[in-house]
Design an enzyme around this catalytic site. Structure first.
Site, PDB file in Angstrom:
ATOM      1  N   GLU A 215     -12.634  -0.379  -9.628  1.00  0.00           N
ATOM      2  CA  GLU A 215     -12.186  -1.349 -10.639  1.00  0.00           C
ATOM      3  C   GLU A 215     -13.112  -1.444 -11.845  1.00  0.00           C
ATOM      4  O   GLU A 215     -12.651  -1.570 -12.991  1.00  0.00           O
ATOM      5  CB  GLU A 215     -12.017  -2.734  -9.999  1.00  0.00           C
ATOM      6  CG  GLU A 215     -10.860  -2.836  -9.041  1.00  0.00           C
ATOM      7  CD  GLU A 215     -11.168  -2.274  -7.659  1.00  0.00           C
ATOM      8  OE1 GLU A 215     -10.219  -2.031  -6.881  1.00  0.00           O
ATOM      9  OE2 GLU A 215     -12.373  -2.076  -7.354  1.00  0.00           O
TER      10      GLU A 215
ATOM     11  N   ARG B  33       0.491   3.837  -3.273  1.00  0.00           N
ATOM     12  CA  ARG B  33      -0.137   5.129  -3.000  1.00  0.00           C
ATOM     13  C   ARG B  33       0.894   6.256  -2.897  1.00  0.00           C
ATOM     14  O   ARG B  33       0.735   7.303  -3.515  1.00  0.00           O
ATOM     15  CB  ARG B  33      -0.959   5.058  -1.709  1.00  0.00           C
ATOM     16  CG  ARG B  33      -2.061   4.022  -1.753  1.00  0.00           C
ATOM     17  CD  ARG B  33      -3.047   4.198  -0.628  1.00  0.00           C
ATOM     18  NE  ARG B  33      -3.883   3.009  -0.466  1.00  0.00           N
ATOM     19  CZ  ARG B  33      -5.092   3.009   0.086  1.00  0.00           C
ATOM     20  NH1 ARG B  33      -5.604   4.135   0.536  1.00  0.00           N
ATOM     21  NH2 ARG B  33      -5.776   1.891   0.207  1.00  0.00           N
TER      22      ARG B  33
ATOM     23  N   THR C 176      -1.448   0.407 -10.134  1.00  0.00           N
ATOM     24  CA  THR C 176      -2.692  -0.187  -9.649  1.00  0.00           C
ATOM     25  C   THR C 176      -3.475   0.745  -8.735  1.00  0.00           C
ATOM     26  O   THR C 176      -4.567   0.414  -8.321  1.00  0.00           O
ATOM     27  CB  THR C 176      -2.410  -1.527  -8.947  1.00  0.00           C
ATOM     28  OG1 THR C 176      -3.608  -2.312  -8.900  1.00  0.00           O
ATOM     29  CG2 THR C 176      -1.855  -1.317  -7.550  1.00  0.00           C
TER      30      THR C 176
ATOM     31  N   ASP D  60      -4.684 -10.289  -7.862  1.00  0.00           N
ATOM     32  CA  ASP D  60      -5.017  -9.341  -8.921  1.00  0.00           C
ATOM     33  C   ASP D  60      -3.873  -8.574  -9.564  1.00  0.00           C
ATOM     34  O   ASP D  60      -3.520  -8.787 -10.730  1.00  0.00           O
ATOM     35  CB  ASP D  60      -6.088  -8.361  -8.414  1.00  0.00           C
ATOM     36  CG  ASP D  60      -5.771  -7.706  -7.072  1.00  0.00           C
ATOM     37  OD1 ASP D  60      -4.654  -7.876  -6.569  1.00  0.00           O
ATOM     38  OD2 ASP D  60      -6.651  -6.995  -6.546  1.00  0.00           O
TER      39      ASP D  60
ATOM     40  N   GLU E  54       0.824  -1.207   0.000  1.00  0.00           N
ATOM     41  CA  GLU E  54       0.000   0.000   0.000  1.00  0.00           C
ATOM     42  C   GLU E  54       0.861   1.261   0.000  1.00  0.00           C
ATOM     43  O   GLU E  54       0.533   2.247  -0.665  1.00  0.00           O
ATOM     44  CB  GLU E  54      -0.938   0.002   1.213  1.00  0.00           C
ATOM     45  CG  GLU E  54      -2.024  -1.053   1.162  1.00  0.00           C
ATOM     46  CD  GLU E  54      -3.127  -0.724   0.171  1.00  0.00           C
ATOM     47  OE1 GLU E  54      -3.089   0.362  -0.429  1.00  0.00           O
ATOM     48  OE2 GLU E  54      -4.043  -1.558   0.017  1.00  0.00           O
TER      49      GLU E  54
END
Length: 605
Positions: A496, A233, A582, A362, A229
Site C-alpha cells: 500500500e 485476485r 485493489t 479501505d 479475495e
C-alpha cells in the site's frame, strides 16, 4: 494415519476470511482442528492469530509444526507420493510433460506469443533518464533491479510451488495454509501474470497462461472461498490479461469464476455474503462479523470487475448485482455521513459502529473513485458518493500529530483510536487521484492530505530498524507513527505504501517518491530476500527479525508492480487510460482506451 479435518483459514488484515473443509493428513494429530477452531471464536482472536488468511503475522503456536517436523512431514508425504507413482503411467506422463514444458520455455529459441501477436498491449520504452531526474523518464537501473526481483520470486515459486497458491521460500514448498487453502488454484500464477507481461517477461507469461488453460478450474473445489479475495485476485487478474491481449481464454476464466460467486448475492437486500462454497453455492458470513454482517470493504469492492465483465460479455447480470449494492449504500442513512464497516445483508441495517479507511473499510472508498474513472467519468453517482464520504472522513477521522504528521484514525463508537493501518497507506494515492482527476472545491485539500498521508506512511517505515513499515502504527502517549503492540509489528510484503509512492510520483514527479521507493527496495533486499524467494517479517523493529516463510501472491501482483512502475516512464499504463483494482490489476478506462474491448450490444448504460 489420516483423519477428516475441518481447517479454518481466516483473513484478518483485510477483514477477509476463508473457511476450507478438506481431507488432510494430520500426521497423527486427530484433535488439532478443534484447537484451531477455538482460536477464532471472536474478532480479536481472528486479528491476532490469522495471517491474512493465515499467511501473514503470528500463528497459534500449537497449530504450527516445529520447523524440523515440517520438513519431515514434507519429505515423508512427498516420499509416499513418489513411491506410489512408480509405474503409474499417468504420473509418468505428467512428469514427462513437465520436463517438456521446461525445455520449451527455457529454450533460447522459444518465440513468445507476444512477438507476433496483434491487438495486444505493446510495451515500448520511453526516453532514458538523463543525468538529472526528468519528468516521466525511466530510471533503467532501478527498474531493472525490480524486474530481477520479480524473476527471483517467480522462478522460485515455479521451482518449489508451481500450481500451488503461494510459496514458502524457507521450507521450499507450497503454502497450503493460505486464504485459498490446499486447493491448487495457482493464485501466484493468476496474480502475477500481468506483472510478468508489463516487465517483458513474455516466456514466463506464456508458461503461466498454459497452466491456466490446462489446470485452472473451480469445478472440483469443494470449499468456501472469500467472494472478495476471489474477485480481486482471480476475476481481476483474468480481466487484465484479457484487456492486455484479447485472448478469450482469460475472458472465459473470468466469467467462470464470477459465475461461481453469484450465489452469494442471493440475500434479501442483495448485499452478498462473504463466503460461498463454489461447489454447491451455499453462502454465509463470518461468525465474528458483528452478528453475521457483511463487511464494507468486501461487498463494496466488486463494482469495477463486475461492471467491466458485463461490458465485455454483453451479460448484464454482473452489473445488476453491483448496482443493487450501490443503491443500498446510497439510500441508507449514514451516521455523521460515515459508512460503518458492517452491514447486515438480511435486514439492511448497520452493525457495529466501527469506521475505518484501513482494514474492513479501505477498498470500498477506493472503488467509488475508481468506478467513476473507469466509466470514463460518466458514473457521477460514484464520484458524488466518493466526495461525500471523503468529506466526512476528513472531518471526523483525519488528524494531525503534535509534530505535524497527517494520519487517518479508525473510529469506534464515536471515539478515535489514533491508530492507522498499513492497509490505509493506499489513501495517499487515493486522495491524490481524487484531487487531480476533477478540478472542484476539494482538489487542493485532497492533494494536501494525499501528500501528508504518504509522508506519514514513509515515516512509519524509516522509524523501524528494517526500514519496512509495521502492520499498524499509533499516535498516542507520546508515540508517533510507531507500532506499540506485538501483533502490530510485522510486515507481510504489503504494497500500500508503494502504491501511494507510485501514484504521487505520477501526479507530481517529485523525486522524493522515487527515493523513498528505492530505499524500500533495498530494505526488501536486505531483510526479506532469501535464496529461494521473499518472505515477510514478524517484527520490523528488530535487528534480525524472524521471517514468516510466506511469499504472498500480492507481492508479485502489487508490491513489485508498483515499484516497477515507479521507475518507469509515464507512457507505461498512463493513469488517464488505466485504473488499478485493489489487487493492482489495471483495467482499461471506457471510451479512452481501445483495449476496453466492449462486446457488441454491451450492457453498459
Amino acid at each position: 494415519m489420516s483423519a477428516v479435518a475441518t481447517a479454518m483459514f481466516l483473513v484478518a488484515m483485510t477483514g477477509v476470511t476463508l473457511v476450507v473443509r478438506q481431507q488432510r493428513d494430520l500426521d497423527h494429530q486427530p484433535n488439532r482442528h478443534h484447537r484451531y477452531q477455538e482460536r477464532f471464536l471472536d474478532y480479536d482472536d481472528h486479528l491476532r492469530f490469522s495471517r491474512l488468511g493465515a499467511s501473514g503475522g503470528s500463528e497459534p503456536a500449537d497449530l504450527e509444526l516445529d520447523p524440523t517436523r515440517q520438513q519431515q512431514h514434507y519429505h515423508y508425504s512427498h516420499g509416499k507420493r513418489d513411491a506410489a507413482s512408480v509405474g503409474d503411467p499417468a504420473d509418468a506422463a505428467e512428469e514427462e510433460e513437465s520436463r517438456a514444458r521446461r525445455s520449451l520455455y527455457e529454450s533460447a529459441s522459444y518465440v513468445p506469443r507476444y512477438t507476433n501477436a496483434t491487438g495486444w498491449l505493446r510495451i515500448e520504452d520511453g526516453p532514458a533518464a538523463p543525468t538529472f531526474p526528468g519528468v516521466g523518464s525511466i530510471d533503467h537501473a532501478k527498474r531493472d533491479h525490480v524486474r530481477q526481483m520479480m524473476q527471483h520470486a517467480w522462478s522460485n515459486y515455479k521451482l518449489y510451488a508451481w500450481g500451488k497458491n503461494e510459496l514458502r521460500p524457507l521450507s521450499k514448498r507450497g503454502h497450503s495454509n493460505s486464504i485459498f487453502g490446499s486447493f491448487d488454484l495457482g493464485a501466484t500464477i493468476v496474480d502475477g501474470l500481468d506483472t510478468l507481461y508489463l516487465m517483458g517477461l513474455h516466456k514466463e507469461f506464456d508458461e503461466g497462461r498454459e497452466w491456466v488453460e490446462r489446470k485452472f478450474t473451480l469445478e472440483n473445489v469443494d470449499a468456501e472461498l472469500s467472494v472478495f479475495e476471489t474477485n480481486i485476485r482471480f476475476v481481476g487478474g483474468f480481466l487484465t490479461c484479457y484487456a492486455f491481449t484479447g485472448d478469450r481464454l482469460f475472458l472465459e476464466k473470468a466469467r467462470e469464476v464470477a459465475d461461481k460467486l453469484l450465489p452469494a448475492f442471493q440475500t434479501p437486500t442483495g448485499i452478498p455474503y462473504a463466503l460461498v462454497n463454489v461447489h454447491n453455492g451455499v453462502s454465509k458470513n463470518y461468525g465474528w462479523a458483528s452478528g453475521g454482517s457483511s463487511i464494507l470493504s468486501e461487498f463494496g469492492t466488486l463494482h469495477m470487475e463486475f461492471s467491466y465483465l458485463s461490458d465485455i460479455t454483453g451479460d448484464s447480470v454482473y452489473r445488476e448485482r453491483v448496482q443493487t449494492i450501490r443503491a443500498v449504500l446510497k439510500d441508507i442513512e449514514k451516521p455523521k455521513g460515515l459508512y460503518p464497516n458492517y452491514l447486515n445483508p438480511k435486514t439492511g441495517k448497520w452493525g457495529q459502529q466501527h469506521m475505518s479507511l484501513g482494514a474492513l473499510g479501505d477498498s470500498f472508498y477506493e472503488y467509488l473513485l475508481k468506478a467513476w474513472i473507469q466509466s470514463g467519468q460518466e458514473d457521477w453517482e460514484a464520484r458524488e458518493m466518493y466526495d461525500e464520504a471523503m468529506q466526512a472522513i476528513i472531518k471526523h477521522m483525519v488528524r494531525s500529530s503534535p509534530s505535524g504528521l497527517t494520519y487517518v484514525s479508525d473510529m469506534k463508537f464515536d471515539r478515535l483510536e489514533h491508530k492507522m493501518d498499513h492497509l490505509a497507506c493506499f489513501a495517499g494515492g487515493l486522495f491524490g487521484l481524487g484531487g487531480t482527476s476533477l478540478n472542484n472545491a476539494y482538489s487542493q485539500q485532497y492533494m494536501e492530505i494525499g501528500e501528508g498521508l504518504t509522508n506519514t506512511c514513509h515515516e512509519s517505515y524509516v522509524r523501524t530498524y528494517t526500514r519496512l513499515g509495521p502492520e499498524s502504527f499509533r499516535f498516542n502517549d507520546g508515540v508517533e507513527a510507531k507500532a506499540l503492540k506485538a501483533q502490530e509489528k510485522y510486515y507481510i510484503l504489503r504494497p500500500e505504501t508503494f502504491e501511494s509512492y507510485f501514484i504521487m510520483w505520477r501526479l507530481t514527479h517529485d523525486q522524493k517518491y522515487r527515493d523513498w521507493g528505492w530505499d524500500a527496495v533495498q530494505a526488501l533486499e536486505n531483510h526479506c530476500r532469501t535464496p529461494t524467494g521473499y518472505t515477510g517479517l514478524k517484527n520490523v523493529y528488530l535487528t534480525e527479525p524472524v521471517k514468516d516463510d510466506v511469499q504472498q501472491s500480492f507481492f508479485l501482483a502489487e508490491t513489485l508492480k508498483y515499484l516497477y512502475l515507479l521507475f518507469s516512464d509515464d507512457s507505461l499504463l498512463p493513469l488517464e487510460d488505466w485504473v488499478f483494482n485493489t489487487e493492482a490489476h489495471p483495467l482499461p478506462v471506457k471510451d479512452r482506451n481501445p483495449l476496453y474491448r466492449p462486446a457488441a450490444g454491451s450492457s453498459s448504460p
